[in-house]
Enzyme design. Structure first.
Site, PDB file in Angstrom:
ATOM      1  NE  ARG A  46     -23.755  -9.458 -16.515  1.00  0.00           N
ATOM      2  CZ  ARG A  46     -22.638 -10.146 -16.668  1.00  0.00           C
ATOM      3  NH1 ARG A  46     -22.280 -10.590 -17.879  1.00  0.00           N
ATOM      4  NH2 ARG A  46     -21.859 -10.411 -15.649  1.00  0.00           N
ATOM      5  CE1 TYR A  98     -48.973  -3.478 -19.771  1.00  0.00           C
ATOM      6  CE2 TYR A  98     -46.999  -3.976 -18.491  1.00  0.00           C
ATOM      7  CZ  TYR A  98     -47.692  -3.997 -19.691  1.00  0.00           C
ATOM      8  OH  TYR A  98     -47.106  -4.532 -20.802  1.00  0.00           O
ATOM      9  CG  ASP A 170     -45.516   1.762 -12.649  1.00  0.00           C
ATOM     10  OD1 ASP A 170     -45.185   2.828 -13.218  1.00  0.00           O
ATOM     11  OD2 ASP A 170     -45.679   0.695 -13.266  1.00  0.00           O
ATOM     12  CE  LYS A 195     -45.621   1.988 -21.937  1.00  0.00           C
ATOM     13  NZ  LYS A 195     -44.709   0.973 -21.420  1.00  0.00           N
TER      14      LYS A 195
END
Length: 378
Positions: A46, A98, A170, A195
């Site tokens: 982690r 978004y 972004d 994406k």
């Protein structure tokens, strides 16, 4: 190194233990230690994993940044950035963005009395007008999702820094191949690596890139503390996809140009949104700010929402689905899919109507894509 070379080699040296050219998938949760505080740089996956480190280093290199951090999704990456805020803070955001981001701003941050003011994406002066004494950052998408408006990053960066604010961009729609916001003055760049960066529709992920060490350490602490990290296999898949980012983006753009031109001449199409078209209101800004116009095309058609099923039923190559940036062409209805979390009255006020469709143009043969659109719209 130039961009294409970075995509293949940055952070991805041959494995020192075996000489393997491809970064191994270090599928482990923990690491052997020889004593108290004695380890080889990794303690628990982690907190850090060699495959993830390679991905983070590569993304940082592509954005010309000092630091990169990878997350389990684009929204997890957003939460990493937003962890810099505290109760009572305020931020300014472009209004076309978004739906999942809007949901975080309103439904998650709102619970902690963190407010967001929305301004028209392309209106530079409105960002400064919206700043309050408790404003901490400005949040941009450019091109925006789904109306593909452009925001002048350099101009907004000057405003942000004049008021001692962070500027977050972004960069998902452009990818670092077509746009590098840090070079234009942004402080933090964010990606949904699901994406274009991964580009094969087979993994969900997110990433940020930045130069400020203090912000990096704060977000890295959050990344480890909250635990929204990608596993080694997801990191490896994303690294695999990155290697072809440059060649894919060139083909995405080439096909998108052909699609935008076709749609702009089709009698059933009311309006086309593509920054590569001279008719786009931000075309000149796109030429200055970007190295290409990307692979996303949105358009509104003459008809009603009920016609969508008729259009979709005729598609043979283009797939009706959420997401974007994959090698295959994907058609989406934002009002009911990606932006369904935004109330109708707000969507429509921003220009996101029920007859708007968003097309992520893939890298299939352009003639096949155009024929599929012709069948669907006719």
């Amino acid at each position: 190194m130039k961009f294409s070379t970075k995509a293949i080699h940055a952070g991805q040296e041959p494995d020192p233990s075996t000489g393997a050219i491809m970064t191994p998938i270090f599928q482990t949760s923990t690491y052997a230690q020889t004593g108290l505080g004695q380890h080889k740089g990794f303690e628990y996956s982690r907190s850090g994993n060699p495959t993830r480190t390679a991905l983070e280093d590569c993304i940082a290199a592509l954005e010309n940044a000092k630091y990169g951090l990878a997350f389990a999704s684009g929204l997890a990456a957003e939460q990493g950035v937003l962890s810099l805020l505290k109760t009572g803070d305020h931020m300014v955001s472009c209004d076309d963005l978004y739906g999942g981001t809007y949901r975080i701003f309103e439904k998650v941050l709102g619970r902690y009395q963190i407010e967001t003011s929305y301004v028209a994406a392309a209106n530079v002066e409105d960002y400064e007008k919206a700043i309050r004494p408790n404003t901490k950052l400005i949040w941009l998408e450019t091109p925006t999702n789904p109306l593909l408006r452009l925001v002048d990053i350099k101009a907004i960066a000057e405003i942000a820094h004049r008021h001692n604010l962070l500027l977050v961009v972004d960069n998902t729609f452009s990818s670092p191949y077509f746009q590098q916001p840090l070079e234009l003055g942004a402080d933090i760049v964010l990606h949904s690596t699901t994406k274009y960066i991964n580009g094969h529709s087979d993994v969900v992920g997110g990433a940020i890139a930045l130069n400020d060490e203090e912000a990096y350490q704060a977000i890295k602490f959050y990344q480890n503390a909250a635990g929204g990290i990608p596993g080694p296999f997801d990191s490896w898949l994303t690294l695999r996809g990155i290697k072809t980012l440059a060649v894919r983006m060139r083909q995405h753009e080439s096909n998108a140009f052909a699609v935008a031109k076709f749609l702009s001449e089709h009698p059933r199409v009311e309006k086309v949104y593509y920054p590569g078209l001279p008719s786009h209101p931000d075309h000149e800004l796109a030429k200055r700010q970007m190295k290409g116009f990307g692979g996303m095309v949105s358009f509104s058609f003459k008809g009603t929402q009920e016609d969508i099923n008729r259009i979709v039923s005729r598609l043979e190559i283009i797939t009706f689905a959420e997401s974007l940036g994959g090698i295959e062409s994907l058609l989406c209805h934002p009002a009911s899919m990606t932006h369904g979390s935004i109330p109708r009255e707000i969507r429509e006020a921003r220009g996101l109507t029920d007859t708007l469709l968003r097309l992520s143009v893939g890298i299939e043969d352009s003639e096949d894509i155009l024929l599929d659109l012709q069948r669907a719209l006719d």
